[in-house]
Motif scaffolding. Structure first.
Motif, PDB file in Angstrom:
ATOM      1  N   VAL A 181      10.790   7.351  22.557  1.00  0.00           N
ATOM      2  CA  VAL A 181      10.623   6.484  21.047  1.00  0.00           C
ATOM      3  C   VAL A 181       9.121   6.444  20.919  1.00  0.00           C
ATOM      4  O   VAL A 181       8.292   6.061  21.764  1.00  0.00           O
ATOM      5  N   LEU A 182       8.794   6.320  19.586  1.00  0.00           N
ATOM      6  CA  LEU A 182       7.265   6.303  19.064  1.00  0.00           C
ATOM      7  C   LEU A 182       7.622   5.278  18.119  1.00  0.00           C
ATOM      8  O   LEU A 182       8.162   5.405  16.976  1.00  0.00           O
ATOM      9  N   ASN A 183       6.888   4.230  17.933  1.00  0.00           N
ATOM     10  CA  ASN A 183       6.585   3.278  17.249  1.00  0.00           C
ATOM     11  C   ASN A 183       5.254   3.538  16.356  1.00  0.00           C
ATOM     12  O   ASN A 183       4.278   3.579  16.828  1.00  0.00           O
ATOM     13  N   CYS A 184       5.677   4.190  15.359  1.00  0.00           N
ATOM     14  CA  CYS A 184       4.515   4.622  14.435  1.00  0.00           C
ATOM     15  C   CYS A 184       3.493   3.304  13.504  1.00  0.00           C
ATOM     16  O   CYS A 184       4.213   2.667  12.645  1.00  0.00           O
ATOM     17  N   ASP A 185       2.410   3.289  14.184  1.00  0.00           N
ATOM     18  CA  ASP A 185       1.459   2.680  13.724  1.00  0.00           C
ATOM     19  C   ASP A 185      -0.078   3.325  13.612  1.00  0.00           C
ATOM     20  O   ASP A 185      -0.640   3.631  14.248  1.00  0.00           O
ATOM     21  N   PRO A 186      -0.256   3.500  12.208  1.00  0.00           N
ATOM     22  CA  PRO A 186       0.339   3.131  10.827  1.00  0.00           C
ATOM     23  C   PRO A 186       1.615   4.124  10.627  1.00  0.00           C
ATOM     24  O   PRO A 186       1.849   5.052  11.199  1.00  0.00           O
ATOM     25  N   PRO A 187       2.514   3.520   9.928  1.00  0.00           N
ATOM     26  CA  PRO A 187       3.763   4.061   9.439  1.00  0.00           C
ATOM     27  C   PRO A 187       3.739   5.448   8.959  1.00  0.00           C
ATOM     28  O   PRO A 187       2.424   5.880   8.212  1.00  0.00           O
ATOM     29  N   ILE A 188       4.460   6.359   9.148  1.00  0.00           N
ATOM     30  CA  ILE A 188       4.233   8.087   8.611  1.00  0.00           C
ATOM     31  C   ILE A 188       4.902   7.944   7.072  1.00  0.00           C
ATOM     32  O   ILE A 188       6.084   7.819   7.013  1.00  0.00           O
ATOM     33  N   ASP A 189       3.820   8.768   6.348  1.00  0.00           N
ATOM     34  CA  ASP A 189       4.267   9.112   5.102  1.00  0.00           C
ATOM     35  C   ASP A 189       3.806  10.213   4.670  1.00  0.00           C
ATOM     36  O   ASP A 189       3.980  10.615   3.417  1.00  0.00           O
ATOM     37  N   ARG A 190       3.129  10.896   5.571  1.00  0.00           N
ATOM     38  CA  ARG A 190       2.642  12.343   5.208  1.00  0.00           C
ATOM     39  C   ARG A 190       3.117  13.422   6.299  1.00  0.00           C
ATOM     40  O   ARG A 190       3.366  12.933   7.616  1.00  0.00           O
ATOM     41  N   VAL A 191       3.105  14.668   5.905  1.00  0.00           N
ATOM     42  CA  VAL A 191       3.759  15.689   6.805  1.00  0.00           C
ATOM     43  C   VAL A 191       2.627  16.069   7.811  1.00  0.00           C
ATOM     44  O   VAL A 191       3.019  16.194   9.056  1.00  0.00           O
ATOM     45  N   ASP A 192       1.390  15.748   7.555  1.00  0.00           N
ATOM     46  CA  ASP A 192       0.495  16.226   8.645  1.00  0.00           C
ATOM     47  C   ASP A 192       0.503  14.936   9.739  1.00  0.00           C
ATOM     48  O   ASP A 192       0.420  15.500  10.844  1.00  0.00           O
ATOM     49  N   ALA A 193       0.669  13.746   9.223  1.00  0.00           N
ATOM     50  CA  ALA A 193       0.817  12.726  10.376  1.00  0.00           C
ATOM     51  C   ALA A 193       2.142  12.924  11.132  1.00  0.00           C
ATOM     52  O   ALA A 193       2.472  12.590  12.316  1.00  0.00           O
TER      53      ALA A 193
ATOM     54  N   ASN B 116      19.952  16.328  -8.817  1.00  0.00           N
ATOM     55  CA  ASN B 116      20.159  16.480 -10.275  1.00  0.00           C
ATOM     56  C   ASN B 116      19.026  16.488 -11.071  1.00  0.00           C
ATOM     57  O   ASN B 116      19.088  16.621 -12.309  1.00  0.00           O
ATOM     58  N   ARG B 117      18.027  16.311 -10.396  1.00  0.00           N
ATOM     59  CA  ARG B 117      16.822  16.621 -11.103  1.00  0.00           C
ATOM     60  C   ARG B 117      15.717  16.979 -10.068  1.00  0.00           C
ATOM     61  O   ARG B 117      15.885  16.928  -8.883  1.00  0.00           O
ATOM     62  N   GLY B 118      14.430  17.447 -10.671  1.00  0.00           N
ATOM     63  CA  GLY B 118      13.522  18.091  -9.853  1.00  0.00           C
ATOM     64  C   GLY B 118      12.442  17.088  -9.132  1.00  0.00           C
ATOM     65  O   GLY B 118      11.864  17.689  -8.421  1.00  0.00           O
ATOM     66  N   ALA B 119      12.742  15.956  -9.623  1.00  0.00           N
ATOM     67  CA  ALA B 119      11.703  15.140  -8.968  1.00  0.00           C
ATOM     68  C   ALA B 119      11.755  14.836  -7.409  1.00  0.00           C
ATOM     69  O   ALA B 119      12.881  14.953  -7.026  1.00  0.00           O
ATOM     70  N   CYS B 120      10.742  14.471  -6.709  1.00  0.00           N
ATOM     71  CA  CYS B 120      10.667  14.455  -5.483  1.00  0.00           C
ATOM     72  C   CYS B 120      11.198  13.108  -5.111  1.00  0.00           C
ATOM     73  O   CYS B 120      10.729  12.212  -5.409  1.00  0.00           O
ATOM     74  N   GLU B 121      11.851  13.186  -3.867  1.00  0.00           N
ATOM     75  CA  GLU B 121      12.862  11.732  -3.766  1.00  0.00           C
ATOM     76  C   GLU B 121      12.285  11.487  -2.259  1.00  0.00           C
ATOM     77  O   GLU B 121      13.123  12.249  -1.374  1.00  0.00           O
ATOM     78  N   ARG B 122      11.497  10.637  -1.955  1.00  0.00           N
ATOM     79  CA  ARG B 122      11.062  10.266  -0.554  1.00  0.00           C
ATOM     80  C   ARG B 122      11.773   9.192  -0.104  1.00  0.00           C
ATOM     81  O   ARG B 122      12.620   8.375  -0.838  1.00  0.00           O
ATOM     82  N   PRO B 123      11.937   9.047   1.365  1.00  0.00           N
ATOM     83  CA  PRO B 123      12.698   8.045   1.749  1.00  0.00           C
ATOM     84  C   PRO B 123      11.821   6.663   1.003  1.00  0.00           C
ATOM     85  O   PRO B 123      10.971   6.399   0.411  1.00  0.00           O
ATOM     86  N   THR B 124      12.738   5.399   1.111  1.00  0.00           N
ATOM     87  CA  THR B 124      12.415   4.255   0.506  1.00  0.00           C
ATOM     88  C   THR B 124      11.237   3.573   0.916  1.00  0.00           C
ATOM     89  O   THR B 124      10.605   2.845   0.225  1.00  0.00           O
ATOM     90  N   ALA B 125      10.842   4.097   2.253  1.00  0.00           N
ATOM     91  CA  ALA B 125       9.470   3.622   2.803  1.00  0.00           C
ATOM     92  C   ALA B 125       8.969   4.491   3.843  1.00  0.00           C
ATOM     93  O   ALA B 125       9.790   5.360   4.329  1.00  0.00           O
ATOM     94  N   PRO B 126       7.840   4.275   4.342  1.00  0.00           N
ATOM     95  CA  PRO B 126       7.306   5.273   5.511  1.00  0.00           C
ATOM     96  C   PRO B 126       8.059   5.029   6.609  1.00  0.00           C
ATOM     97  O   PRO B 126       8.656   4.114   7.096  1.00  0.00           O
ATOM     98  N   VAL B 127       7.852   6.029   7.451  1.00  0.00           N
ATOM     99  CA  VAL B 127       8.715   5.945   8.803  1.00  0.00           C
ATOM    100  C   VAL B 127       7.831   5.031   9.848  1.00  0.00           C
ATOM    101  O   VAL B 127       6.772   5.312  10.064  1.00  0.00           O
ATOM    102  N   THR B 128       8.595   4.174  10.346  1.00  0.00           N
ATOM    103  CA  THR B 128       8.034   3.308  11.082  1.00  0.00           C
ATOM    104  C   THR B 128       8.509   3.389  12.924  1.00  0.00           C
ATOM    105  O   THR B 128       7.981   3.147  13.796  1.00  0.00           O
ATOM    106  N   VAL B 129       9.696   4.123  12.996  1.00  0.00           N
ATOM    107  CA  VAL B 129      10.184   4.299  14.391  1.00  0.00           C
ATOM    108  C   VAL B 129      10.901   5.636  14.287  1.00  0.00           C
ATOM    109  O   VAL B 129      11.508   6.031  13.525  1.00  0.00           O
TER     110      VAL B 129
END
Length: 534
Positions: free
Chosen positions: A246-258, A329-342
Motif C-alpha cells: 500500500v502506498l499513501n500518495c502525498d501529494p495525490p497523483i494526478d499525472r502519468v509521470d508521477a 459518447n464524446r471525445g473529451a477527456c474524463e479523468r477520475p473525480t479527484a487525484p489518487v490518494t491511495v
C-alpha cells in the motif's frame, strides 16, 4: 464440466494497430502497421489488404503499401486506450481480468444467467465494445485457454467439447498467444512440428509420461491445454490482504509521470514481500482510491510469475488508462473525480518459489537481458532504426574490418565470412578500443618514419606524436606487418599497401603503470592510431 465454470474471452483484433490509429486520430480504414525492432508485429485489416504482413521489414511494408501509417510499438499506449474497452465491459459484467491489452477474460456464469444465455451475453458485450469505438470477437469455453482460442475463431464451444475444438488447431498455435505461453514455447512448437506432430489433437494423443520425460515441465502444461484439462479460471473472489503493498500518495497523483514513479516504488515493495514469503504473483489486482472516495480496481493475469519490472509496467499502464480515460459518447477527456490518494497492489494468485527462475548470486538472468533489449528498442523507437546497432563478427585482416554493424532487429549478416583464411590477419588479442586518429611516428632526429616498398621501416621509430596524452617515447615495438590487398579498388579506404605495427609507450625509464600498448596502421603514406590495448 459444469456450466458454472465456463469462461468468456473477449479479443480485440489487431489491437496495437487500433490503439495507434486512435492515438493518431486516424480513420478506422487507414492502413496502420506497428513495428518493433524494424519489423512489423501488428497491422490493421486495411494494411493486410495492401500486402502488409507481420514479420516484414519496415521498408518492405512501405513498399507494398505506400500509404501505410507506420508507428513504433508502445505497450503504454495499447493499455491506455484499452481501458475504455474494459470500462465498457465492466458496465455489463464486473470482475474482468486483463491478460494483455486487447484481450480479457471473465466468468460467464453471472452474465449468462442475467441475459438469459451465453450467446446473448456475448452479443451484448460485442455491442458494448462497439459503442466504445472498437471491434472484438468473443469466445466461450470450459477452460480459459480454450476460450481465448475460441475468441480468435468467434466460437462458443459447447460444454465438454474443449478437446474436440482444440484437436483441429495447428500445433504452432501453442505459441501464438503471448498471454498464455511462456519462454521457450515457440521452440517446443517448432520441435513438435519437425517431429511430424501437426495438430493439437495429435499432441494430445501422446502419453503424458512420454511428454514429461522427453520435453519437460512446460510441455506437460501445453499437453494439459491440448487435452482440454482444467486450468485456473478467472477469479471471482476478493483477494487476501496479507501480502498487499500500500502506498499513501502525498501529494495525490494526478499525472502519468508521477503515477509511473509511484508504480515503480510500490512494485519494489510488493516483490520484497513476495520474496519474503517465497512466492511469485501470477494474478495482480491494482486498486486505487481517489480523494473523493472513488475506488477503482483492475486485475491483470500473467502466464508466468510477474517480475518487479513487469509489475511496475502494469501499474503504470493501468494508472495511465485511468487518468486518461475518455467517455464513449464524446471525445473529451474524463479523468477520475479527484487525484489518487491511495494505491494498493494485491497478489490475487501466487505460486511457490519453485516456479521462479532467478539468476544465482545476482548474476545476469534472462529477464535482465530482456530488460536491456527493451531499453535499446525504446532508444531505437525515438532515434530511428539505424541509431542502435549490434556488432557481428566478420572476416578481415584489421580489427575494424572484423566487425560488421547491423541495426538491432535486422538479420545479422557479416560483411565477409570469418571462417575463410585471411593471410596477414592481425593475431590475437585484438585491441580493446578501436580508433582512427592520424598520428606521426618519428625517428631519433625527429624525421617521419615511413614503410618502404620492401615492407621495412625507413628508420628506427623512437617517438609517437599527435595522440594528445598518448604522446611519448617508444619503449618497444613489433612489426611492421605489411599487407597488399584490393589494389584494384582505389575507392576503398583499406585498398593498396598497408602495414601495422604494435608499439609500447612508457612514462618512465622502468616502464610501470603508465605503459600503454597501441596498434598503429600505415596506409596512403600516413600513420593512424587504430587501437588501444587495455
Amino acid at each position: 464440466m459444469p456450466v458454472d465454470s465456463r469462461v468468456l474471452a473477449l479479443w480485440c483484433m489487431d489491437w496495437p494497430a487500433v490503439a495507434a490509429a486512435t492515438a493518431a486520430g486516424l480513420a478506422s480504414t487507414t492502413p496502420v502497421a506497428v513495428t518493433l525492432a524494424n519489423r512489423v508485429i501488428a497491422c490493421s485489416a486495411s494494411a493486410r489488404a495492401g500486402g502488409v504482413r507481420r514479420g516484414l521489414r519496415r521498408r518492405e511494408a512501405q513498399a507494398r503499401c505506400p500509404q501505410v501509417h507506420v508507428v513504433t510499438a508502445d505497450s503504454a499506449r495499447d493499455a491506455r486506450h484499452f481501458e475504455n474497452v474494459i470500462a465498457a465491459v465492466d458496465d455489463l459484467v464486473p470482475r474482468a481480468e486483463v491478460l494483455r491489452p486487447g484481450l480479457l477474460v471473465l466468468s460467464v456464469r453471472g452474465a449468462a444467467r442475467y441475459f438469459g444465455s451465453e450467446p446473448v451475453a456475448a452479443e451484448r458485450l460485442i455491442d458494448a465494445v462497439a459503442a466504445a469505438g472498437a471491434e472484438c470477437q468473443v469466445g466461450v469455453a470450459d477452460q480459459l485457454p480454450t476460450a481465448v482460442f475460441a475468441a480468435r475463431a468467434g466460437r462458443i464451444v459447447e460444454p465438454g467439447n474443449d478437446a474436440a475444438f482444440l484437436s483441429e488447431l495447428s500445433i504452432r498455435q501453442l505459441a501464438t498467444e503471448p498471454a498464455l505461453s511462456v519462454r521457450g514455447r515457440e521452440d517446443l512448437a517448432d520441435l513438435l512440428w519437425r517431429m511430424g506432430i501437426r495438430t493439437l489433437g495429435q499432441f494430445a494423443e501422446l502419453s503424458r509420461t512420454d511428454v514429461a520425460s522427453r520435453f519437460g515441465a512446460d510441455a506437460v502444461a501445453a499437453h494439459r491445454f491440448a487435452c482440454g484439462e482444467p486450468d485456473r479460471g478467472p477469479s471471482g473472489r476478493d483477494p487476501v490482504a496479507e501480502l498487499d503493498a500500500v502506498l499513501n500518495c502525498d501529494p495525490p497523483i494526478d499525472r502519468v509521470d508521477a503515477a509511473a514513479f509511484a508504480g515503480r516504488s510500490l512494485a519494489g515493495d510488493l516483490h520484497r514481500r513476495l520474496e519474503g514469503a517465497g512466492v511469485g504473483c501470477t494474478r495482480l489486482a491494482i486498486h486505487a482510491v481517489t480523494a473523493n472516495g472513488e475506488e477503482l480496481e483492475r486485475v491483470w493475469r500473467c502466464a508466468e510469475p510477474l517480475t518487479e519490472d513487469a509489475t511496475a509496467d502494469r501499474v503504470r499502464w493501468q494508472l495511465d488508462g485511468w487518468l486518461n480515460r475518455r467517455t464513449r459518447n464524446r471525445g473529451a477527456c474524463e479523468r477520475p473525480t479527484a487525484p489518487v490518494t491511495v494505491l494498493r497492489l494485491r497478489p490475487v494468485e501466487v505460486v511457490s518459489a519453485a516456479a521462479l527462475q532467478l539468476p544465482l548470486w545476482g548474476g545476469l538472468g534472462e529477464e535482465d537481458r530482456l530488460r536491456a533489449r527493451r531499453a535499446l528498442l525504446r532508444v531505437q523507437g525515438l532515434l530511428g532504426p539505424e541509431a542502435v546497432q549490434v556488432p557481428v563478427l566478420s572476416g578481415g585482416r584489421g580489427p575494424a574490418e572484423r566487425i560488421t554493424f547491423t541495426p538491432l532487429g535486422d538479420e545479422q549478416v557479416p560483411r565477409a565470412d570469418p571462417r575463410q583464411p585471411w593471410p596477414g590477419q592481425l593475431p590475437e588479442p585484438s585491441p580493446t578500443v578501436l580508433l582512427d586518429d592520424p598520428v606521426e611516428l618519428l625517428d631519433g632526429q625527429g624525421n617521419p618514419v615511413r614503410v618502404t616498398s620492401r615492407g621495412l621501416f625507413s628508420a628506427d621509430p623512437i617517438r609517437l606524436t599527435g595522440t594528445g596524452r598518448r604522446d611519448g617515447r617508444l619503449r618497444w615495438w613489433a612489426g611492421p606487418w605489411p599487407v597488399d590487398e584490393r589494389w584494384w579498388d582505389p575507392g576503398n579506404r583499406g585498398a593498396g599497401r598497408t602495414a601495422r605495427v604494435q608499439v609500447l609507450l612508457g612514462g618512465d625509464e622502468k616502464g610501470g603503470a603508465d605503459d600503454l600498448a597501441l596498434l598503429l596502421c600505415y596506409r596512403q603514406r600516413r600513420w593512424y592510431l587504430e587501437g588501444v590495448y587495455e
